[in-house]
Each structure stands twice: as C-alpha cells, then as structure tokens.
Design an enzyme around this catalytic site. Structure first.
Site, PDB file in Angstrom:
ATOM      1  N   VAL A  14       0.836  -1.208   0.000  1.00  0.00           N
ATOM      2  CA  VAL A  14       0.000   0.000   0.000  1.00  0.00           C
ATOM      3  C   VAL A  14       0.867   1.254   0.000  1.00  0.00           C
ATOM      4  O   VAL A  14       0.654   2.180  -0.786  1.00  0.00           O
ATOM      5  CB  VAL A  14      -0.967   0.002   1.206  1.00  0.00           C
ATOM      6  CG1 VAL A  14      -1.801   1.284   1.211  1.00  0.00           C
ATOM      7  CG2 VAL A  14      -1.869  -1.231   1.167  1.00  0.00           C
ATOM      8  N   GLY A  15       1.865   1.278   0.875  1.00  0.00           N
ATOM      9  CA  GLY A  15       2.731   2.451   0.950  1.00  0.00           C
ATOM     10  C   GLY A  15       3.432   2.714  -0.378  1.00  0.00           C
ATOM     11  O   GLY A  15       3.506   3.863  -0.834  1.00  0.00           O
ATOM     12  N   THR A  80       1.643   1.335   8.000  1.00  0.00           N
ATOM     13  CA  THR A  80       2.451   0.235   8.538  1.00  0.00           C
ATOM     14  C   THR A  80       1.527  -0.956   8.816  1.00  0.00           C
ATOM     15  O   THR A  80       0.308  -0.813   8.836  1.00  0.00           O
ATOM     16  CB  THR A  80       3.186   0.664   9.830  1.00  0.00           C
ATOM     17  OG1 THR A  80       2.224   0.917  10.860  1.00  0.00           O
ATOM     18  CG2 THR A  80       4.026   1.915   9.605  1.00  0.00           C
ATOM     19  N   GLU A 133     -10.644   5.394   5.387  1.00  0.00           N
ATOM     20  CA  GLU A 133     -11.421   4.635   4.393  1.00  0.00           C
ATOM     21  C   GLU A 133     -10.708   3.352   3.996  1.00  0.00           C
ATOM     22  O   GLU A 133     -11.343   2.312   3.792  1.00  0.00           O
ATOM     23  CB  GLU A 133     -11.650   5.522   3.168  1.00  0.00           C
ATOM     24  CG  GLU A 133     -12.462   4.903   2.060  1.00  0.00           C
ATOM     25  CD  GLU A 133     -13.911   4.710   2.462  1.00  0.00           C
ATOM     26  OE1 GLU A 133     -14.270   3.556   2.810  1.00  0.00           O
ATOM     27  OE2 GLU A 133     -14.681   5.683   2.438  1.00  0.00           O
ATOM     28  N   GLU A 193      -1.509 -15.896   2.648  1.00  0.00           N
ATOM     29  CA  GLU A 193      -0.145 -15.796   3.147  1.00  0.00           C
ATOM     30  C   GLU A 193       0.321 -17.122   3.734  1.00  0.00           C
ATOM     31  O   GLU A 193      -0.477 -18.021   4.005  1.00  0.00           O
ATOM     32  CB  GLU A 193      -0.075 -14.698   4.210  1.00  0.00           C
ATOM     33  CG  GLU A 193      -0.436 -13.343   3.611  1.00  0.00           C
ATOM     34  CD  GLU A 193      -0.262 -12.204   4.584  1.00  0.00           C
ATOM     35  OE1 GLU A 193       0.764 -12.191   5.285  1.00  0.00           O
ATOM     36  OE2 GLU A 193      -1.136 -11.336   4.617  1.00  0.00           O
ATOM     37  N   ASP A 204      -9.074 -10.638  10.547  1.00  0.00           N
ATOM     38  CA  ASP A 204      -8.997  -9.471   9.660  1.00  0.00           C
ATOM     39  C   ASP A 204     -10.391  -8.901   9.383  1.00  0.00           C
ATOM     40  O   ASP A 204     -10.608  -7.690   9.477  1.00  0.00           O
ATOM     41  CB  ASP A 204      -8.316  -9.886   8.344  1.00  0.00           C
ATOM     42  CG  ASP A 204      -8.359  -8.786   7.298  1.00  0.00           C
ATOM     43  OD1 ASP A 204      -7.595  -7.818   7.433  1.00  0.00           O
ATOM     44  OD2 ASP A 204      -9.185  -8.885   6.364  1.00  0.00           O
ATOM     45  N   LYS A 208     -12.288  -5.140  10.661  1.00  0.00           N
ATOM     46  CA  LYS A 208     -12.992  -4.204   9.779  1.00  0.00           C
ATOM     47  C   LYS A 208     -14.413  -3.949  10.286  1.00  0.00           C
ATOM     48  O   LYS A 208     -14.897  -2.813  10.259  1.00  0.00           O
ATOM     49  CB  LYS A 208     -12.999  -4.754   8.355  1.00  0.00           C
ATOM     50  CG  LYS A 208     -11.599  -4.797   7.747  1.00  0.00           C
ATOM     51  CD  LYS A 208     -11.534  -5.667   6.508  1.00  0.00           C
ATOM     52  CE  LYS A 208     -10.121  -5.698   5.926  1.00  0.00           C
ATOM     53  NZ  LYS A 208      -9.961  -6.731   4.879  1.00  0.00           N
TER      54      LYS A 208
END
Lengths: 319, 319
Positions: A14-15, A80, A133, A193, A204, A208
């Site tokens: 993402v970063g 992160t 978001e 993973e 996860d 959310k």
C-alpha cells in the site's frame, strides 16, 4: 489547498502504491519510511528512485525511520502493518501527527479498531483530522458513504470483507475440494499468506467490522476486537458446501456491525444473491433508515486499490 | 454551520419527503412551494401541517409560489418535475439561488442534463455551489463516489438507472409475458405512470447517463440529451427474453457513460451477473483507473430514498 505534502510511514504494497500514485492525484511525497530506513525531501522525493531502491536494497533511504515523522508534511499517511492490542507503533505515529496539528490518513486497522476512543480524543484536541477509508474494504467507499448518509441513518452493515477467506470458500464450492487443499492452492497463488491465521480465523474481517461499529456508534460506544464474536472458516468440511449447493445456497464468511455489536462467522447465503461474491471480491450491505438497502462491491485489497482509498481521503482532508 | 435553512421548490413525492425528513437531519425548512402556492416562515414551517394541507387541499400555503424564492434560506432545494430543452422553470430557480450566492441542491434532472455548462458558469460566479446526487440513482451515492475518486480516475459508468423499465423486463423474463401485458400490470401497481414514455423509451435513463458523462468529462466537454444514442424497451418481444434465458442471459436496459459519449439500449447480460438486478432496483458499475470495478446498487427512486440523497447533499454543502 489542492495539493498536499505527504509523509508516508510504511513501504509495503500500500505504501509503495501511495508513493507511486501521489503525483497523479496532485500531491507531493516529502517523506517515506519503512521499518529500517527513511528518505526525507521537502521538495518531494523521486518516487521512481525510492521504489527502485526499496526493490533492489530493501530500504527506502539512508535516514533513520523516525526522521520521517519530523518531516515537513500536511498529511501523515500511516500504512504500517496492522498490530493488535496497543496497536503500536501505528498508534504513536498517529498521535505524533495529531499533536503536530496535522491530518492523518490510515490504512493500518490497528489504531482504529483497538484504540478508537483515544484516537478521537486526540483528534478533538488537534487542528488535524483522521480518516481511514482504506482500513475497510480497500477501494470500496464504505466509510465515506456512511459519512454522507450520517451514521445515525444506517442501522447495520453486513458483508464479506476478507478476500482470502472468500476465495477459499468460492473455490471449495466450485471445485468440491476440502479446505486444506484449497488453502495450499491459495498460498501458491499468493492469495493466502504463509501464515493465513488472520484471514481464515476471521480476525482481519472482525477488525474491519469493529471499525464499522465504531463509526456507526458515532461516539456513543466503543468496540475493540475483544468485543467481537468471531468464527473462522477452518472447520468447514467440503461436504457442507455441497449440501448448501443442493439447496441453492453457499457459505460465506459474513460479518455484521450494528451500533450494538460485531460478529463474524460462516453463514449460509443464497447462491445467486448479492452476498455470494466470488473470488477475492468484497461486498458491504448498508441498511438505511429511509433509503432501503445499499450494496457496494469491489476489490477489497491490493496495493493500488487501497492506495486509491488513501488518496481519496487525502483529497477530502485538504480540498 | 450544522443546520441549514432550506427553501424547497416542488411538493411532489421528493419535495414532500424532504420537508418531512429535514428536521431529522438537523435542517429547518423556511419555505415550500408547489406550482400554485407557497408557504414561507423564517422560523421554520410546521412540516406536518404543510404536508396535511397539501394532501387535503392540493396546496402548501396561501402565498404566491414565487415568494419561496425570496425567502431566507441557506440552500435552495430544486425538486420540481424534470423538463427537457430549456429545462424551465428549474433552470431559472437555480440561477436565482446562485445569483443570491446561495447553495442549490437539485433532484430535477433537466438543468443538469440539458444546460450543464451554463450551470457551472453561474456557479463559478457565485459564492454558492450546486450538488445533484438525487438526479442519478435516487439513494445510491454515485456522484459523491465519483467525486471522491476524482472524475479523471473513472473511465466509464455503466448500469441500470430506470426502475420502471427494469421492473417490466424482470417480469417479462420471470413470467414469460409480453411487453404490453406487463406494462399494464406495472401501471396497475403504480410502478409505471399512465404515460410511461419517459421510462420505457429510455429517456429518463439517458438523462441520468448524460449527467454522469457531464460529471466524468469534468468540464472538458458538455453533453445534452441530443448527444445520447437512445433505444427503449417497447419493441422487445417476450420471445427474445426466452431465448436469452436458454443461454443463461437476460435483457436489461443498459446505459453507458464515458467522457466521450452516452448510450442507452437493451442489452444481453448474464442472468446471474451484477447488471441483472431485479424489480425496481438500480445499479451502477464504475470502471476505475487503479481500483478495478466498483458496483453500487440500491433503490433508484422513491420519495424518502431520493430525499435522503438531497439531504446528504445539503449536509455536504454546509458541514
């Protein structure tokens, strides 16, 4: 202000995508940090060079990572990895930004799921605002839709917010295979993973839906992962999916958020209904007080997809 | 500002719902007009009394309708019926509000579809802004989603934006009946109007996709209904739906907007795919540059549903 200066903490998928796409959205990246290094340039870093160095050498620059926090920026981008409990170091990053009266955009679920009340208190004392978001459903604009309707006009959110679990259930149903077999296939494809616990145990997804409940409760109540009732998909036999199919149904890992609580568990859903999205897609249904049910589906993960949500948040903060 | 004063022009289903729900959203209605009367009260009208009088006597008050335009308000809500060509009287209402430096929220498609460039010019000279989420897909937050992504990051919008035509096609497919038969049934149920031309000829859907194209083009180009290629559903034989079904497909009235153009026509779509929504539901797919495809579906019409979109726009303007 149309363009903002961004300090990007985190150089995972993402970063890296935020760094790559920022210029296209009119923003300038003035700092990037990963866990062992940082690069700071008040005029804007060379995105291509930073990404190349990360790829070649595993670092983004020559500075200590902490220097990114001190850079000149308008919006701190906290991407992160998600951590549970004290949600560190993400929480301290957000705190640092807000105490500098800067805006903070998160893709890291930890601080928003585990320490929501503290974040909102820090925000109340700051000139900066937080947005997140990207923590829920990747590219799908769920939180901004709730914000537009007003949280008091949404009575529940329900859906599929983990693409890995959904991929496994879709494949088990389509191929008549057992969980272990499909998990191995998903790992080969890079969809799951090596340690799939977070995804297949429902953690996860639960994070959310905890975030959704915090947003829906709008300050009246606070939720953390401990408040969620969570079941994963590891105990589902392939025969359960066959039996469901005979009845025109299938099994999905469905989460539900209301202002009162959070649950995530495998549920029977109609095979041709909106909740039975296939592959790694995500979907959220919002139940509204005056406008019926809304369905929003799309890609719930991925670097560019999640970066798009981050950059939309940035635009909302500085427009 | 948290609460706004609203002048509501139009007292059809949408206008009445705006009057009824405004207080719940924290706003005050200071004026309401229908085509023959108005009521103005700087302290806020009595919503229940106004709606009762409209129901009993067919008028909202004792004043001339033009007096609502002169009322004290922060946001003008233009919810008179959609007209084509010069889009009057809606266009003049919007002009009047912007020239007073007030915000304007439209549910009336006419001005935004037929005179978009002029509206944006008037807005550029005003302290007020226009918003028009309610013109496209009722309660579905399509325009705010495009705004959040940024129009340059959406390459196309596609979907079903007329509930009446969709209801008729759904029923034709489900019951094996002909168009004329199902139309009569839809008229009995109040789903289709006595003169269904706007819906079944594709004009209503085309206006919505024209508006989407105007938004996606972001000022580079302007579209009106004349620029749209439009086919309706009146010539579809029931046998065409039977043939489609044998192939796992069905027929839907699909519109498509790109920055380059607008089309609406009956299309074959997979029977179990997202575009084959049933009944009066609407759906829009947005193709994004970096985040794949988003699907958003929900109720595309109805008084409270459309009023919700109007009131969300009001909140965005005055937050």
């Amino acid at each position: 202000m149309s363009g903002a200066r961004l300090a990007v903490l985190g150089a995972g998928a993402v970063g890296r995508s935020v760094v790559e796409l920022a210029e296209e959205y009119g923003h300038t990246v003035t700092a990037v940090a990963d866990s062992s290094s940082a690069i700071v340039d008040p005029e804007g870093v060379d995105a291509e060079a930073v990404l190349q160095r990360k790829s070649d050498e595993g670092v983004v620059g020559d500075n200590d990572p902490s220097e990114a926090l001190g850079a000149a920026y308008d919006v701190l981008v906290e991407v992160t990895p998600t951590t549970l409990g004290d949600a560190e170091p993400g929480f301290s990053h957000v705190k640092h930004g807000l105490e500098r009266d800067k805006h903070v955009v998160l893709a890291n679920k930890g601080p928003v799921a585990e320490r929501y009340g503290e974040l909102r208190e820090l925000e109340a004392d700051s000139e900066g605002k937080i947005r997140f978001e990207a923590t829920v459903g990747g590219a799908i604009p769920i939180l901004s839709t709730i914000e537009d309707f007003g949280p008091t006009h949404i009575t529940a959110a329900r859906g599929v917010l983990n693409g890995t679990a959904n991929f496994i259930l879709s494949r088990m149903a389509a191929e008549g295979l057992d969980y272990e077999h499909v998990l191995a296939e998903a790992q080969d494809l890079g969809v799951a993973e090596a340690d799939p616990t977070f995804d297949v145990e429902g953690i996860d997804a639960a994070l959310k839906f905890v975030i959704l409940s915090n947003v829906l409760a709008d300050g009246d109540q606070e939720f953390t992962l401990e408040d969620a009732a969570v079941d994963g998909i590891t105990e589902i036999p392939g025969t359960a999916l066959d039996l469901a199919a005979e009845d025109g149904r299938t099994i999905r890992l469905i989460g539900e958020s209301t202002p009162e609580g959070v649950s995530v568990a495998p549920r029977l859903v109609p095979a041709d209904g909106p909740l039975s999205v296939t592959g790694t897609l995500n979907i959220v249904q919002l139940e509204t007080t005056h406008a019926g049910r809304l369905n929003i589906s799309g890609r719930g993960a991925g670097g560019p997809e999640t970066a798009t949500a981050v950059l939309s948040d940035v635009s909302r903060l500085v427009e």
